[in-house]
Design a protein around this motif. Structure first.
Motif, mmCIF file in Angstrom:
data_model
loop_
_atom_site.group_PDB
_atom_site.id
_atom_site.type_symbol
_atom_site.label_atom_id
_atom_site.label_comp_id
_atom_site.label_asym_id
_atom_site.label_seq_id
_atom_site.Cartn_x
_atom_site.Cartn_y
_atom_site.Cartn_z
ATOM 1 N N ASP A 156 0.819 -0.955 0.053
ATOM 2 C CA ASP A 156 -0.021 -0.017 -0.061
ATOM 3 C C ASP A 156 0.838 1.118 0.018
ATOM 4 O OD1 ASP A 156 -2.208 -1.719 0.163
ATOM 5 O OD2 ASP A 156 -2.521 -1.472 2.305
ATOM 6 N N ARG A 158 1.228 4.828 1.041
ATOM 7 C CA ARG A 158 0.566 5.567 1.897
ATOM 8 C C ARG A 158 0.845 7.169 1.368
ATOM 9 N NH1 ARG A 158 2.340 9.186 6.649
ATOM 10 N NH2 ARG A 158 0.618 9.441 8.159
ATOM 11 N N GLU A 182 -13.460 12.462 3.800
ATOM 12 C CA GLU A 182 -13.807 11.087 3.908
ATOM 13 C C GLU A 182 -14.293 10.414 2.814
ATOM 14 O OE1 GLU A 182 -15.209 7.289 6.852
ATOM 15 O OE2 GLU A 182 -15.254 9.378 7.656
ATOM 16 N N VAL A 185 -12.604 10.731 -0.597
ATOM 17 C CA VAL A 185 -11.464 9.493 -0.762
ATOM 18 C C VAL A 185 -12.094 8.105 -0.820
ATOM 19 C CG1 VAL A 185 -9.652 8.163 0.528
ATOM 20 C CG2 VAL A 185 -9.860 10.771 0.855
ATOM 21 N N ALA A 186 -13.147 8.189 -0.126
ATOM 22 C CA ALA A 186 -13.931 6.768 -0.366
ATOM 23 C C ALA A 186 -14.629 6.596 -1.715
ATOM 24 C CB ALA A 186 -15.078 6.673 0.691
ATOM 25 N N ALA A 191 -8.450 4.118 -3.673
ATOM 26 C CA ALA A 191 -7.938 4.484 -2.070
ATOM 27 C C ALA A 191 -8.563 3.990 -1.160
ATOM 28 C CB ALA A 191 -8.043 5.973 -2.301
ATOM 29 N N ARG A 192 -8.058 3.981 -0.006
ATOM 30 C CA ARG A 192 -8.605 3.635 1.313
ATOM 31 C C ARG A 192 -8.363 4.609 2.412
ATOM 32 N NH1 ARG A 192 -6.061 0.734 5.345
ATOM 33 N NH2 ARG A 192 -4.397 0.280 3.871
ATOM 34 N N PHE A 193 -9.380 5.211 2.815
ATOM 35 C CA PHE A 193 -9.460 6.225 3.754
ATOM 36 C C PHE A 193 -8.891 5.797 5.031
ATOM 37 C CE2 PHE A 193 -11.327 8.699 7.172
ATOM 38 C CZ PHE A 193 -10.872 10.123 6.684
ATOM 39 N N ASP A 194 -8.008 6.758 5.558
ATOM 40 C CA ASP A 194 -7.517 6.413 7.048
ATOM 41 C C ASP A 194 -7.907 7.551 8.208
ATOM 42 O OD1 ASP A 194 -5.593 4.847 8.710
ATOM 43 O OD2 ASP A 194 -4.468 6.923 8.838
ATOM 44 N N ARG A 195 -7.605 8.725 7.586
ATOM 45 C CA ARG A 195 -8.039 9.752 8.750
ATOM 46 C C ARG A 195 -8.023 11.118 8.328
ATOM 47 N NH1 ARG A 195 -3.773 12.569 10.809
ATOM 48 N NH2 ARG A 195 -1.746 11.999 10.359
ATOM 49 N N THR A 210 -4.978 15.010 5.882
ATOM 50 C CA THR A 210 -5.631 13.691 5.773
ATOM 51 C C THR A 210 -4.455 12.619 5.178
ATOM 52 O OG1 THR A 210 -7.511 15.074 4.570
ATOM 53 C CG2 THR A 210 -7.375 12.777 4.079
ATOM 54 N N TYR A 212 -4.609 8.582 3.619
ATOM 55 C CA TYR A 212 -5.211 7.684 2.887
ATOM 56 C C TYR A 212 -4.160 6.639 2.355
ATOM 57 C CZ TYR A 212 -4.426 10.247 -1.524
ATOM 58 O OH TYR A 212 -3.987 10.852 -2.493
#
Length: 266
Positions: A156, A158, A182, A185-186, A191-195, A210, A212
């Motif tokens: 992945d 980052r 969020e 990004v979603a 992409a995978r959202f983190d915070r 942000t 992801y």
């Protein structure tokens, strides 16, 4: 004597063919691509050992005393090894690259401050094609002594996205910004959202950070996804009346120094 030489020569050819088949099976289709490619270090050393061994066996069967010859070869080998120690270091480094496989043909790697795609791994050097187009040639010994980053084997990627919004919007609207990020990004399948958090409020700017993760390591896809996220955020913030904060710089001037400067001009 002719029959003996013929038998051992044919046996050596079979041994070399078996070695080549084993190496090709280990390296796969990449090793067999392209005709007339130079031998790898493993194939070169293996063929050299096979030829020497079968030549000594043939001479021994012909009645030649090979003991003195082997002793002479040992002394000669030490002298050659001392004279060619840099070349041999690159040669054994090539063997290490072949068997350990820190990278393969086509991988995108970074070596110190150099980055490129691996084009060829030879007996002495490895060739990279840099992103700007030129070819980078690196000695195998220097290559293994450096820190190598292999981006193709990245799981992945980052990504950190930072931006600022101008202060002055209602607090309830500002609190919705992380949720808007969020959703943006979603909406991207890669992409995978983190915070997403409001990190600071300084000089009239709301700073957001942000994080992801990209599901695929491809850099072109990474930049396309980042662009799509920015465009989505720009559209949503425009609809809500939020504005991206331009880079600003505040200059503070004391009145006393201004007055002194004005008096000196008079």
């Amino acid at each position: 004597k002719v029959l003996t030489i013929t038998v051992f020569a044919q046996a050596a050819r079979w041994a070399v063919a078996i070695l080549d088949r084993l190496l090709l099976a280990r390296r796969g289709a990449q090793a067999a691509a392209g005709s007339g490619a130079p031998l790898s270090a493993a194939a070169f050393l293996g063929q050299l050992v096979i030829i020497v061994v079968f030549a000594l066996l043939a001479l021994d069967n012909l009645g030649v005393n090979v003991s003195a010859l082997i002793a002479g070869l040992g002394v000669t080998s030490i002298a050659v090894a001392l004279a060619l120690q840099n070349i041999l270091a690159d040669l054994f480094a090539s063997l290490s690259i072949h068997f350990d496989k820190p990278f393969e043909i086509g991988d995108s790697i970074t070596v110190d401050d150099m980055q490129g795609n691996v084009e060829h791994v030879g007996l002495r050097t490895t060739r990279l094609r840099s992103v700007s187009g030129e070819q980078l040639v690196i000695g195998n010994r220097d290559l293994l002594a450096s820190r190598i980053r292999n981006y193709k084997r990245m799981g992945d990627r980052r990504a950190v996205l930072t931006f600022g919004l101008t202060a002055g919007a209602p607090a309830a609207l500002v609190a919705q910004v992380p949720q808007i990020i969020e959703e943006a990004v979603a909406a991207q399948e890669t992409a995978r959202f983190d915070r997403a958090h409001l990190t600071s409020l300084a000089s009239g700017v709301l700073n957001y950070e942000t994080v992801y993760f990209m599901k695929e390591p491809d850099y072109g896809l990474f930049m396309s996804t980042r662009q799509a996220i920015y465009l989505t955020l720009y559209q949503r913030f425009t609809e809500l009346g939020l504005e991206f904060a331009p880079p600003t710089q505040r200059l503070l001037v004391k009145e006393e120094r201004v007055a002194e400067a004005a008096a000196s001009r008079r």
